[in-house]
Design an enzyme around this catalytic site. Structure first.
Site, PDB file in Angstrom:
ATOM      1  N   VAL A 242      -6.963 -17.082  -2.046  1.00 32.15           N
ATOM      2  CA  VAL A 242      -6.343 -17.823  -0.943  1.00 32.15           C
ATOM      3  C   VAL A 242      -7.396 -18.441  -0.035  1.00 32.15           C
ATOM      4  CG1 VAL A 242      -4.925 -17.611   1.133  1.00 32.15           C
ATOM      5  CG2 VAL A 242      -4.208 -16.487  -0.991  1.00 32.15           C
TER       6      VAL A 242
ATOM      7  N   ARG B   3       6.281  -6.078 -15.325  1.00 37.82           N
ATOM      8  CA  ARG B   3       6.143  -6.431 -16.737  1.00 37.82           C
ATOM      9  C   ARG B   3       7.379  -7.241 -17.123  1.00 37.82           C
ATOM     10  NH1 ARG B   3       1.825  -3.428 -18.297  1.00 37.82           N
ATOM     11  NH2 ARG B   3       1.517  -1.406 -17.271  1.00 37.82           N
TER      12      ARG B   3
ATOM     13  N   ASP C  26      -7.979   0.379 -16.575  1.00 37.27           N
ATOM     14  CA  ASP C  26      -8.354   0.845 -17.914  1.00 37.27           C
ATOM     15  C   ASP C  26      -9.718   0.342 -18.379  1.00 37.27           C
ATOM     16  OD1 ASP C  26      -5.882   2.131 -18.095  1.00 37.27           O
ATOM     17  OD2 ASP C  26      -4.924   0.386 -19.004  1.00 37.27           O
TER      18      ASP C  26
ATOM     19  N   GLY D 275     -18.844  16.424 -14.914  1.00 34.85           N
ATOM     20  CA  GLY D 275     -19.452  17.536 -15.631  1.00 34.85           C
ATOM     21  C   GLY D 275     -18.523  18.235 -16.605  1.00 34.85           C
ATOM     22  N   CYS D 276     -17.594  17.494 -17.197  1.00 29.41           N
ATOM     23  CA  CYS D 276     -16.650  18.103 -18.147  1.00 29.41           C
ATOM     24  C   CYS D 276     -17.387  18.629 -19.380  1.00 29.41           C
ATOM     25  CB  CYS D 276     -15.592  17.094 -18.569  1.00 29.41           C
ATOM     26  SG  CYS D 276     -14.527  16.545 -17.223  1.00 29.41           S
TER      27      CYS D 276
END
EC number: 2.7.1.11
Length: 320
Positions: free
Chosen positions: A25, A73, A128, A186-187
């Site tokens: 805009v 959608r 994503d 830290g997984c």
């Protein structure tokens, strides 16, 4: 010559969309253009829900999550007759071009409109990070912060109860968000759509870590790979260790955008106006190596593949 431009957000919302709208805009107004906001994506285009925006229409939205224009959608937009009505609605306002903010589904709508004669520019808006032609999408970094915070909180309770926690992360068929969050959080284990997954292999690795004295663990997994609640039952049965699954869901899409997403959205929005004024049509904006780029939108949808960050995966494996 283009004098009036429409802007819409389509598909799943992402933090930073408002910043992108604001940029479109204000950059457009600075070039003497009139900008019209279209409510609820392509559905609003078809239903003739448009309004003229001025600089005050987009005041105080740069810090807000979601999209003040609304999003939806609208699968019916694939039909040429529906698009023809949408184009006729735009002609009522004299709109000569359209900026579309969304993911690859939104890009498809922009591609189809371009083929019908309307100049369109796409901006990648999705948490994503699964859109080709750009290193990062608008909203990805904010979602990453949200996921990492959730992992940090899960670690607190997993440690207290010596529990295995599975956390399901959005991303559709792209593991970028899961992978980055797993490194930052830290997984101990990571499951991605780009890498073949067998539950028994994960159980083997978990058992090995328990044998080495590990008291708890967090498994980060991208959505749609499997039913995480069934996976939790399987892991608990095979390891004897209490296991719980957490689906983060749509909380990942909300929240105030972080600074990088605001900057990225602002740069991309202003660039879309530049491209339209230079005569480009059917293009989508990206950022690669921190430089703004643009690609043919049809090529991005049909031919370009988003590279898998194998370097991230190798880093993760070394650290886990």
């Amino acid at each position: 010559m283009i004098n009036k431009i429409g802007v819409l957000t389509s598909g799943g919302d992402s933090p930073g969309m408002n910043a992108a709208i604001r940029s479109v805009v204000r950059a457009g107004l600075s070039e003497g253009l009139e900008i019209y906001g279209i409510s609820d994506g392509y559905q609003g285009l078809y239903q003739d829900r448009m309004r003229k925006l001025d600089r005050y229409s987009v005041s105080d939205i740069i810090n807000r999550g979601g999209t003040f224009l609304g999003s939806a959608r609208f699968q019916e937009f694939r039909e040429e007759a529906i698009r023809a009505i949408a184009l006729n609605n735009m002609s009522k306002y004299g709109l000569g071009a359209l900026v579309v903010i969304g993911g690859d589904g939104s890009y498809m709508g922009a591609k189809l409109l371009t083929e019908m004669g309307l100049p369109c520019i796409g901006l990648p808006g999705t948490i994503d990070n699964d859109v080709a032609g750009t290193d990062y999408t608008i909203g990805y970094f904010t979602a990453l912060e949200t996921v990492v915070e959730a992992i940090d909180r899960l670690r607190d309770t997993s440690t207290s109860h010596q529990r295995i926690s599975i956390v399901e992360v959005m991303g559709r068929y792209c593991g970028d968000l899961t992978m980055a969050a797993a490194i930052a959080g830290g997984c101990e284990f990571i499951v991605l759509p780009e890498v073949e997954f067998q539950p028994e292999d994960l159980v083997y690795e978990i058992k090995a870590s328990i044998a080495q004295g590990k008291k708890h663990a967090i498994v980060a997994i991208t959505e749609y790979i499997c039913n995480v609640f069934e996976l939790a039952l399987y892991i608990e049965k095979e390891t004897g260790r209490e296991t719980r699954a957490t689906v983060l869901g749509h909380i990942q899409r909300g929240g105030n955008p972080v600074a990088y997403d605001r900057i990225l959205a602002s740069r991309m929005g202003a660039y879309s106006i530049e491209l339209l004024l230079q005569g480009y049509r059917g293009r989508c904006v990206g950022v690669q190596n921190e430089r703004l780029v643009h690609h043919d939108i049809a090529d991005v949808i049909q031919n370009m593949k988003r590279p898998f960050r194998r370097d991230f995966l190798e880093t993760a494996r070394k650290l886990f």
